[in-house]
Scaffold this motif. Structure first.
Motif, mmCIF file in Angstrom:
data_model
loop_
_atom_site.group_PDB
_atom_site.id
_atom_site.type_symbol
_atom_site.label_atom_id
_atom_site.label_comp_id
_atom_site.label_asym_id
_atom_site.label_seq_id
_atom_site.Cartn_x
_atom_site.Cartn_y
_atom_site.Cartn_z
ATOM 1 N N GLU A 152 -4.483 26.440 51.414
ATOM 2 C CA GLU A 152 -5.349 25.270 51.233
ATOM 3 C C GLU A 152 -5.705 24.641 52.578
ATOM 4 O OE1 GLU A 152 -3.094 22.742 48.704
ATOM 5 O OE2 GLU A 152 -3.132 24.125 46.997
ATOM 6 N N ALA A 153 -4.722 24.548 53.476
ATOM 7 C CA ALA A 153 -4.978 23.992 54.802
ATOM 8 C C ALA A 153 -5.969 24.853 55.571
ATOM 9 C CB ALA A 153 -3.667 23.856 55.577
ATOM 10 N N ARG A 154 -5.818 26.172 55.475
ATOM 11 C CA ARG A 154 -6.735 27.074 56.166
ATOM 12 C C ARG A 154 -8.162 26.893 55.663
ATOM 13 N NH1 ARG A 154 -7.944 28.246 60.324
ATOM 14 N NH2 ARG A 154 -5.758 28.741 60.781
ATOM 15 N N ALA A 155 -8.310 26.710 54.351
ATOM 16 C CA ALA A 155 -9.646 26.500 53.787
ATOM 17 C C ALA A 155 -10.275 25.238 54.372
ATOM 18 C CB ALA A 155 -9.567 26.409 52.265
ATOM 19 N N GLY A 156 -9.461 24.190 54.547
ATOM 20 C CA GLY A 156 -9.981 22.968 55.145
ATOM 21 C C GLY A 156 -10.379 23.159 56.592
ATOM 22 N N LEU A 157 -9.572 23.881 57.345
ATOM 23 C CA LEU A 157 -9.880 24.125 58.755
ATOM 24 C C LEU A 157 -11.134 24.986 58.913
ATOM 25 C CD1 LEU A 157 -6.285 24.780 60.144
ATOM 26 C CD2 LEU A 157 -7.735 22.803 60.638
ATOM 27 N N ASP A 158 -11.354 25.917 57.994
ATOM 28 C CA ASP A 158 -12.467 26.852 58.115
ATOM 29 C C ASP A 158 -13.799 26.287 57.622
ATOM 30 O OD1 ASP A 158 -10.843 28.713 59.279
ATOM 31 O OD2 ASP A 158 -10.577 29.926 57.475
ATOM 32 N N LYS A 159 -13.768 25.142 56.940
ATOM 33 C CA LYS A 159 -15.019 24.526 56.504
ATOM 34 C C LYS A 159 -15.911 24.209 57.706
ATOM 35 C CE LYS A 159 -13.595 22.195 52.218
ATOM 36 N NZ LYS A 159 -13.343 20.864 51.604
ATOM 37 N N ASP A 160 -17.209 24.157 57.472
ATOM 38 C CA ASP A 160 -18.193 23.809 58.511
ATOM 39 C C ASP A 160 -18.088 24.743 59.716
ATOM 40 O OD1 ASP A 160 -19.371 21.256 57.339
ATOM 41 O OD2 ASP A 160 -17.233 20.759 57.335
ATOM 42 N N LEU A 222 -0.708 32.070 60.907
ATOM 43 C CA LEU A 222 -1.373 32.303 62.186
ATOM 44 C C LEU A 222 -1.762 33.772 62.343
ATOM 45 C CD1 LEU A 222 0.803 30.076 64.569
ATOM 46 C CD2 LEU A 222 -1.442 29.545 63.607
ATOM 47 N N GLN A 223 -0.883 34.664 61.922
ATOM 48 C CA GLN A 223 -1.188 36.103 62.015
ATOM 49 C C GLN A 223 -2.368 36.490 61.127
ATOM 50 O OE1 GLN A 223 2.644 37.749 60.989
ATOM 51 N NE2 GLN A 223 3.226 38.081 63.134
ATOM 52 N N ALA A 224 -2.527 35.782 60.025
ATOM 53 C CA ALA A 224 -3.580 36.136 59.066
ATOM 54 C C ALA A 224 -4.946 35.585 59.465
ATOM 55 C CB ALA A 224 -3.205 35.612 57.675
ATOM 56 N N TYR A 225 -4.981 34.689 60.446
ATOM 57 C CA TYR A 225 -6.264 34.092 60.824
ATOM 58 C C TYR A 225 -7.095 35.081 61.631
ATOM 59 C CZ TYR A 225 -9.707 31.180 63.167
ATOM 60 O OH TYR A 225 -10.886 30.670 63.649
ATOM 61 N N PRO A 226 -8.309 35.433 61.165
ATOM 62 C CA PRO A 226 -9.104 36.454 61.846
ATOM 63 C C PRO A 226 -10.175 35.898 62.779
ATOM 64 C CG PRO A 226 -10.022 36.076 59.680
ATOM 65 C CD PRO A 226 -8.869 35.095 59.843
ATOM 66 N N GLY A 227 -10.289 34.572 62.843
ATOM 67 C CA GLY A 227 -11.428 33.985 63.532
ATOM 68 C C GLY A 227 -11.242 33.804 65.026
ATOM 69 N N PRO A 228 -12.244 33.195 65.678
ATOM 70 C CA PRO A 228 -12.257 33.084 67.133
ATOM 71 C C PRO A 228 -11.629 31.806 67.680
ATOM 72 C CG PRO A 228 -14.372 32.390 66.261
ATOM 73 C CD PRO A 228 -13.542 32.798 65.079
ATOM 74 N N ILE A 229 -11.245 30.886 66.814
ATOM 75 C CA ILE A 229 -10.784 29.576 67.271
ATOM 76 C C ILE A 229 -9.280 29.604 67.527
ATOM 77 C CG2 ILE A 229 -10.562 27.135 66.652
ATOM 78 C CD1 ILE A 229 -13.124 27.466 64.981
ATOM 79 N N ASN A 230 -8.872 29.113 68.691
ATOM 80 C CA ASN A 230 -7.450 29.083 69.032
ATOM 81 C C ASN A 230 -6.698 28.153 68.093
ATOM 82 O OD1 ASN A 230 -5.024 28.161 71.047
ATOM 83 N ND2 ASN A 230 -5.728 30.239 71.427
ATOM 84 N N GLN A 231 -5.494 28.579 67.700
ATOM 85 C CA GLN A 231 -4.734 27.876 66.667
ATOM 86 C C GLN A 231 -3.395 27.354 67.189
ATOM 87 O OE1 GLN A 231 -6.025 27.935 63.196
ATOM 88 N NE2 GLN A 231 -7.802 28.600 64.407
ATOM 89 N N TRP A 232 -3.040 26.143 66.735
ATOM 90 C CA TRP A 232 -1.684 25.637 66.854
ATOM 91 C C TRP A 232 -1.113 25.514 65.452
ATOM 92 C CZ3 TRP A 232 -3.240 21.375 70.769
ATOM 93 C CH2 TRP A 232 -2.728 21.684 72.038
#
Length: 259
Positions: A152-160, A222-232
């Protein structure tokens, strides 16, 4: 500040190009955490000027009543609010220069309702170009953290497109104008309306506050995130999560009545 270093131990680990930090409340120091958190909570719900004015005009009982009227009374909303408060405090103290320019909970529609929109947005202004960098944040608080919550948090971060929404930034800009912080409000408006927000100027913070260990869950997220944005990925763990939250809000009320 929440003074995490006075009652927690932190451990960092790189997960690919991303960073995971686990902050663990130490059993012997939890009362320090309760006191430190209770001291900052009133300022997240009401401005210092509002409280001071109530105190000057109406006296201590009225000022205490003002704060208490803004505190949530349900366990679920207290938990969610405290997750957002801790995320805000972590950004201001430990993110390497980002700041959360407003305390969003001051503008809640009702004390027992959750805020809508992006949870917290940290902002860092480049001193040379005056352009802004954004830390888009999703804060989740659960007694038992699960993979579904992080989904759910990932969905919020990936919006817009992974960027802060124009609506959330416009809300911050409007509040800054009301507070007289005109240069930062103008810089935010410029980012929305003039320059645009390149994805390179955005970073994500997935912040969790839970009673169980977040280590593996954050690593997997974090491992599952495929996008270009750096993550904490930052996880604050306190055993006895619900009891800890209750003790904090009880302390806020006691402090207000005794000040």
């Amino acid at each position: 500040m929440a003074q995490f270093n006075n009652w927690c131990l932190s451990l960092d680990e790189h997960v690919g190009q991303h960073v995971r930090r686990v902050i663990t409340g130490q059993a012997a120091s939890l009362d320090v955490g309760i006191q430190a958190t209770a001291a900052i909570i009133p300022g997240h719900y009401a401005s210092e000027e509002q409280v001071a004015r109530a105190l000057a005009r109406l006296g201590k009982p009225a000022a205490a009543a003002l704060i208490q009227s803004k505190l949530p009374t349900t366990k679920q909303i207290r938990s969610g609010d405290l997750g957002e408060i801790y995320a805000t405090e972590w950004i201001d103290a430990h993110s390497g220069g980002y700041r959360a320019p407003i305390k969003r909970l001051r503008w809640k529609d009702h004390r027992n309702m959750a805020m809508r929109g992006d949870d917290v947005i940290g902002i860092l202004q480049d001193p040379q170009t005056q352009r802004l960098h954004f830390l888009k944040t999703e804060a989740k608080s659960r007694a038992t953290l699960t993979a579904q919550v992080l989904t759910e948090a990932r969905a919020g971060l990936d919006k817009d497109g992974g960027k802060p929404s124009a609506h959330a930034l416009s809300f911050i800009s409007a509040r800054l104008l009301e507070m007289g912080s005109l240069p930062l409000a103008d810089a935010i408006d410029d980012a929305i309306l003039k320059h645009g927000i390149p994805v390179q100027s955005v970073r994500h913070l997935l912040f969790t506050f839970s009673g169980n260990a977040p280590d593996a869950l954050l690593t997997n997220a974090l491992q599952a995130y495929p996008g270009p944005i750096n993550q904490w990925g930052v996880g604050l763990r306190v055993e006895g999560h619900a009891t800890f939250i209750g003790a904090i809000y009880d302390r806020v009320i006691t402090n207000g009545n005794n000040t």
